[in-house]
Design a protein around this motif. Sequence first.
Motif, PDB file in Angstrom:
ATOM      1  N   VAL A 107       0.862  -1.180   0.000  1.00  9.86           N
ATOM      2  CA  VAL A 107       0.000   0.000   0.000  1.00  9.86           C
ATOM      3  C   VAL A 107       0.896   1.226   0.000  1.00  9.86           C
ATOM      4  O   VAL A 107       1.682   1.426   0.940  1.00  9.86           O
ATOM      5  CB  VAL A 107      -0.936   0.014   1.219  1.00  9.86           C
ATOM      6  CG1 VAL A 107      -1.833   1.247   1.178  1.00  9.86           C
ATOM      7  CG2 VAL A 107      -1.777  -1.255   1.261  1.00  9.86           C
ATOM      8  N   ASP A 108       0.818   2.015  -1.049  1.00 12.80           N
ATOM      9  CA  ASP A 108       1.587   3.254  -1.140  1.00 12.80           C
ATOM     10  C   ASP A 108       0.727   4.378  -0.563  1.00 12.80           C
ATOM     11  O   ASP A 108      -0.250   4.807  -1.170  1.00 12.80           O
ATOM     12  CB  ASP A 108       1.956   3.558  -2.592  1.00 12.80           C
ATOM     13  CG  ASP A 108       2.903   2.524  -3.170  1.00 12.80           C
ATOM     14  OD1 ASP A 108       3.957   2.309  -2.579  1.00 12.80           O
ATOM     15  OD2 ASP A 108       2.576   1.923  -4.210  1.00 12.80           O
ATOM     16  N   ILE A 120       5.734  12.338   9.785  1.00 14.97           N
ATOM     17  CA  ILE A 120       6.746  11.449   9.227  1.00 14.97           C
ATOM     18  C   ILE A 120       7.904  11.218  10.200  1.00 14.97           C
ATOM     19  O   ILE A 120       8.591  10.187  10.139  1.00 14.97           O
ATOM     20  CB  ILE A 120       7.282  12.023   7.894  1.00 14.97           C
ATOM     21  CG1 ILE A 120       7.933  10.909   7.058  1.00 14.97           C
ATOM     22  CG2 ILE A 120       8.235  13.164   8.139  1.00 14.97           C
ATOM     23  CD1 ILE A 120       6.973   9.877   6.563  1.00 14.97           C
ATOM     24  N   GLY A 121       8.122  12.147  11.148  1.00 14.78           N
ATOM     25  CA  GLY A 121       9.244  11.995  12.071  1.00 14.78           C
ATOM     26  C   GLY A 121       9.083  10.829  13.028  1.00 14.78           C
ATOM     27  O   GLY A 121      10.074  10.311  13.544  1.00 14.78           O
ATOM     28  N   ASP A 122       7.840  10.399  13.283  1.00 15.05           N
ATOM     29  CA  ASP A 122       7.613   9.291  14.218  1.00 15.05           C
ATOM     30  C   ASP A 122       7.634   7.929  13.545  1.00 15.05           C
ATOM     31  O   ASP A 122       7.604   6.905  14.227  1.00 15.05           O
ATOM     32  CB  ASP A 122       6.253   9.474  14.908  1.00 15.05           C
ATOM     33  CG  ASP A 122       6.216  10.728  15.766  1.00 15.05           C
ATOM     34  OD1 ASP A 122       7.279  11.086  16.307  1.00 15.05           O
ATOM     35  OD2 ASP A 122       5.145  11.338  15.895  1.00 15.05           O
ATOM     36  N   LEU A 123       7.681   7.893  12.227  1.00 18.92           N
ATOM     37  CA  LEU A 123       7.570   6.617  11.517  1.00 18.92           C
ATOM     38  C   LEU A 123       8.920   5.918  11.418  1.00 18.92           C
ATOM     39  O   LEU A 123       9.946   6.554  11.182  1.00 18.92           O
ATOM     40  CB  LEU A 123       7.012   6.848  10.114  1.00 18.92           C
ATOM     41  CG  LEU A 123       5.493   6.862   9.997  1.00 18.92           C
ATOM     42  CD1 LEU A 123       5.072   7.195   8.578  1.00 18.92           C
ATOM     43  CD2 LEU A 123       4.904   5.522  10.393  1.00 18.92           C
ATOM     44  N   GLN A 180       8.991   0.564   4.018  1.00 15.36           N
ATOM     45  CA  GLN A 180       9.861   1.612   3.465  1.00 15.36           C
ATOM     46  C   GLN A 180       9.254   2.983   3.727  1.00 15.36           C
ATOM     47  O   GLN A 180       8.043   3.178   3.559  1.00 15.36           O
ATOM     48  CB  GLN A 180      10.064   1.400   1.956  1.00 15.36           C
ATOM     49  CG  GLN A 180      11.136   2.270   1.339  1.00 15.36           C
ATOM     50  CD  GLN A 180      11.337   1.965  -0.135  1.00 15.36           C
ATOM     51  OE1 GLN A 180      10.381   1.941  -0.907  1.00 15.36           O
ATOM     52  NE2 GLN A 180      12.578   1.716  -0.532  1.00 15.36           N
ATOM     53  N   VAL A 181      10.104   3.903   4.167  1.00 17.25           N
ATOM     54  CA  VAL A 181       9.723   5.323   4.284  1.00 17.25           C
ATOM     55  C   VAL A 181      10.591   6.067   3.279  1.00 17.25           C
ATOM     56  O   VAL A 181      11.778   6.300   3.513  1.00 17.25           O
ATOM     57  CB  VAL A 181       9.948   5.852   5.712  1.00 17.25           C
ATOM     58  CG1 VAL A 181       9.542   7.318   5.800  1.00 17.25           C
ATOM     59  CG2 VAL A 181       9.157   5.022   6.717  1.00 17.25           C
ATOM     60  N   ARG A 182      10.025   6.406   2.158  1.00 14.13           N
ATOM     61  CA  ARG A 182      10.809   6.973   1.061  1.00 14.13           C
ATOM     62  C   ARG A 182      11.181   8.422   1.343  1.00 14.13           C
ATOM     63  O   ARG A 182      10.397   9.185   1.895  1.00 14.13           O
ATOM     64  CB  ARG A 182      10.028   6.859  -0.248  1.00 14.13           C
ATOM     65  CG  ARG A 182       9.838   5.398  -0.660  1.00 14.13           C
ATOM     66  CD  ARG A 182       9.068   5.225  -1.930  1.00 14.13           C
ATOM     67  NE  ARG A 182       8.988   3.806  -2.294  1.00 14.13           N
ATOM     68  CZ  ARG A 182       8.222   3.324  -3.255  1.00 14.13           C
ATOM     69  NH1 ARG A 182       7.445   4.142  -3.959  1.00 14.13           N
ATOM     70  NH2 ARG A 182       8.211   2.036  -3.519  1.00 14.13           N
ATOM     71  N   GLN A 183      12.378   8.780   0.924  1.00 16.51           N
ATOM     72  CA  GLN A 183      12.924  10.095   1.212  1.00 16.51           C
ATOM     73  C   GLN A 183      12.501  11.162   0.202  1.00 16.51           C
ATOM     74  O   GLN A 183      12.862  12.330   0.368  1.00 16.51           O
ATOM     75  CB  GLN A 183      14.456  10.011   1.239  1.00 16.51           C
ATOM     76  CG  GLN A 183      15.011   8.998   2.224  1.00 16.51           C
ATOM     77  CD  GLN A 183      14.643   9.316   3.657  1.00 16.51           C
ATOM     78  OE1 GLN A 183      14.561  10.466   4.046  1.00 16.51           O
ATOM     79  NE2 GLN A 183      14.389   8.278   4.446  1.00 16.51           N
ATOM     80  N   TYR A 210       5.053  12.379   2.248  1.00 11.95           N
ATOM     81  CA  TYR A 210       6.060  11.379   1.922  1.00 11.95           C
ATOM     82  C   TYR A 210       5.371  10.043   1.676  1.00 11.95           C
ATOM     83  O   TYR A 210       4.364   9.726   2.312  1.00 11.95           O
ATOM     84  CB  TYR A 210       7.081  11.237   3.049  1.00 11.95           C
ATOM     85  CG  TYR A 210       7.954  12.451   3.228  1.00 11.95           C
ATOM     86  CD1 TYR A 210       9.196  12.528   2.623  1.00 11.95           C
ATOM     87  CD2 TYR A 210       7.514  13.538   3.986  1.00 11.95           C
ATOM     88  CE1 TYR A 210      10.000  13.649   2.777  1.00 11.95           C
ATOM     89  CE2 TYR A 210       8.309  14.665   4.144  1.00 11.95           C
ATOM     90  CZ  TYR A 210       9.543  14.715   3.538  1.00 11.95           C
ATOM     91  OH  TYR A 210      10.329  15.831   3.687  1.00 11.95           O
ATOM     92  N   ASP A 211       5.927   9.273   0.757  1.00 12.15           N
ATOM     93  CA  ASP A 211       5.371   7.967   0.414  1.00 12.15           C
ATOM     94  C   ASP A 211       5.855   6.934   1.428  1.00 12.15           C
ATOM     95  O   ASP A 211       7.056   6.702   1.554  1.00 12.15           O
ATOM     96  CB  ASP A 211       5.799   7.567  -1.000  1.00 12.15           C
ATOM     97  CG  ASP A 211       5.060   6.330  -1.488  1.00 12.15           C
ATOM     98  OD1 ASP A 211       4.150   5.869  -0.775  1.00 12.15           O
ATOM     99  OD2 ASP A 211       5.381   5.835  -2.580  1.00 12.15           O
ATOM    100  N   VAL A 212       4.909   6.354   2.143  1.00 10.77           N
ATOM    101  CA  VAL A 212       5.202   5.296   3.112  1.00 10.77           C
ATOM    102  C   VAL A 212       4.604   4.003   2.570  1.00 10.77           C
ATOM    103  O   VAL A 212       3.408   3.938   2.295  1.00 10.77           O
ATOM    104  CB  VAL A 212       4.618   5.625   4.497  1.00 10.77           C
ATOM    105  CG1 VAL A 212       4.844   4.467   5.456  1.00 10.77           C
ATOM    106  CG2 VAL A 212       5.240   6.906   5.040  1.00 10.77           C
ATOM    107  N   VAL A 213       5.441   2.990   2.408  1.00  6.66           N
ATOM    108  CA  VAL A 213       5.023   1.731   1.793  1.00  6.66           C
ATOM    109  C   VAL A 213       4.733   0.716   2.888  1.00  6.66           C
ATOM    110  O   VAL A 213       5.585   0.453   3.749  1.00  6.66           O
ATOM    111  CB  VAL A 213       6.113   1.200   0.843  1.00  6.66           C
ATOM    112  CG1 VAL A 213       5.652  -0.096   0.182  1.00  6.66           C
ATOM    113  CG2 VAL A 213       6.446   2.251  -0.214  1.00  6.66           C
ATOM    114  N   ILE A 214       3.531   0.144   2.842  1.00  5.04           N
ATOM    115  CA  ILE A 214       3.097  -0.869   3.805  1.00  5.04           C
ATOM    116  C   ILE A 214       2.984  -2.199   3.063  1.00  5.04           C
ATOM    117  O   ILE A 214       2.242  -2.312   2.081  1.00  5.04           O
ATOM    118  CB  ILE A 214       1.746  -0.503   4.434  1.00  5.04           C
ATOM    119  CG1 ILE A 214       1.852   0.832   5.175  1.00  5.04           C
ATOM    120  CG2 ILE A 214       1.265  -1.596   5.376  1.00  5.04           C
ATOM    121  CD1 ILE A 214       0.536   1.339   5.693  1.00  5.04           C
ATOM    122  N   GLY A 215       3.736  -3.185   3.495  1.00  8.64           N
ATOM    123  CA  GLY A 215       3.669  -4.505   2.885  1.00  8.64           C
ATOM    124  C   GLY A 215       2.601  -5.362   3.542  1.00  8.64           C
ATOM    125  O   GLY A 215       2.374  -5.271   4.754  1.00  8.64           O
ATOM    126  N   ALA A 216       1.932  -6.196   2.729  1.00  5.75           N
ATOM    127  CA  ALA A 216       0.842  -7.028   3.240  1.00  5.75           C
ATOM    128  C   ALA A 216       0.781  -8.329   2.466  1.00  5.75           C
ATOM    129  O   ALA A 216       1.109  -8.383   1.274  1.00  5.75           O
ATOM    130  CB  ALA A 216      -0.498  -6.296   3.142  1.00  5.75           C
TER     131      ALA A 216
END
Length: 391
Positions: A225-226, A234-237, A261-264, A275-281
């Motif tokens: 999930v993008d 984003i600082g807490d992730l 992944q927390v993309r820069q 910011y794009d945060v990737v959640i794997g499932a």
Amino acid sequence: MPFAKAAYLAAAALLVALALAVGAWRLTRPGPPQYLTLPITRGDISHTINATGTVNPVLTIIVGSYVSGVIQQQYCDFNTRVRKGQLCAKIDPRPYQTLVDQARAELDNAQAQIAKDRALLAYAKRAFERDAQLLQHGIVSQDAADSARSAYDQARAQVAVDAAAIEQRAAALRTAEVNLGYTNIVSPVDGTVVSRNVTIGQTVAASFQTPTLFLIAADLTQMQVDTNVSESDIGDLREDTEATFTVEAFPKRQFAGRVVQVRQAPQTVQNVVTYDVVIGAQNTDLSLKPGMTATARIVIATRKQALRMPDQALRFTPSQATPQPALRAGHARVWVLRKGRPLAVEVTIGLDDDSYSEITGGELHEGDAVIVGETAGRANATTVAAPRLRA
């Protein structure tokens, strides 16, 4: 007598009016404020981040075409399971087969030419050696010997030119064969076709940009999930943080995942940075489809059976409160009901889940009644229902 009676009646009417006015004033004057309270309880608090995103396969391969032409055959469609190297489509190979035949003929011609020039080289060599021996006996002139040597050198150079021409023709043949091979559109991986953009008879133009013919998802049992998370959160992730998400197709089902992944790379839309945060499932039952809209909930931290109070208490100040001293850094002020009167208490706050705040310090205990609102009236303090924890 009539005058005395009239005066008596006027005085009586005045007394009645005065009594009514006093009664009305007593009925309408504001009473002391009525405070609304909620109890301090113990329970679980989770600091979460909510975000929306799109469900996508972990690896999506774009299958394009290196050469232009007309689609002659199509072997793959939507949802087709393909293997690596499997033929998915074929571009008309006849123009490229013609180029292969032409390049092969030119190579054959160059090989015949070198065979001819090698024969000439052998003759020129014998003639040069013969004239060199005759020159020693004075039978031929020096000019004739030099001419024979020049012919020999030229023949040798021509053979070298022919060898280079053969290499050039062989390279042209290999290029033509490669282009002919590109007329077969094959799958580079095992997977499932999720998009098809061509049909039989369609002309594919690969002059300026490689056209996309198929999209192949390598493994639909692994999805991601993008999501877009604001810069304030984003600082807490961190990677490997637990997360859950729902999709509209299954509103009552929660899918479990983890932040992989927390993309820069920031994305700015109307001065809002995300910011794009990737959640794997896992998607073993293939319920998740590419392109679904997901609402994700990322759990940053959790406290079990924490001492907590409703967030309304942090925003309340009594209307009749006296000025209070400035708060120390990291502290908050709440009001509790003690003997029917509001009393200010300083506390320190930990986690906040938008419904409850964790109490990490201060003179508050479980069961204390914190004030969350007030109304005008005479009634005693009222306890209202506690807010529900946000799902």
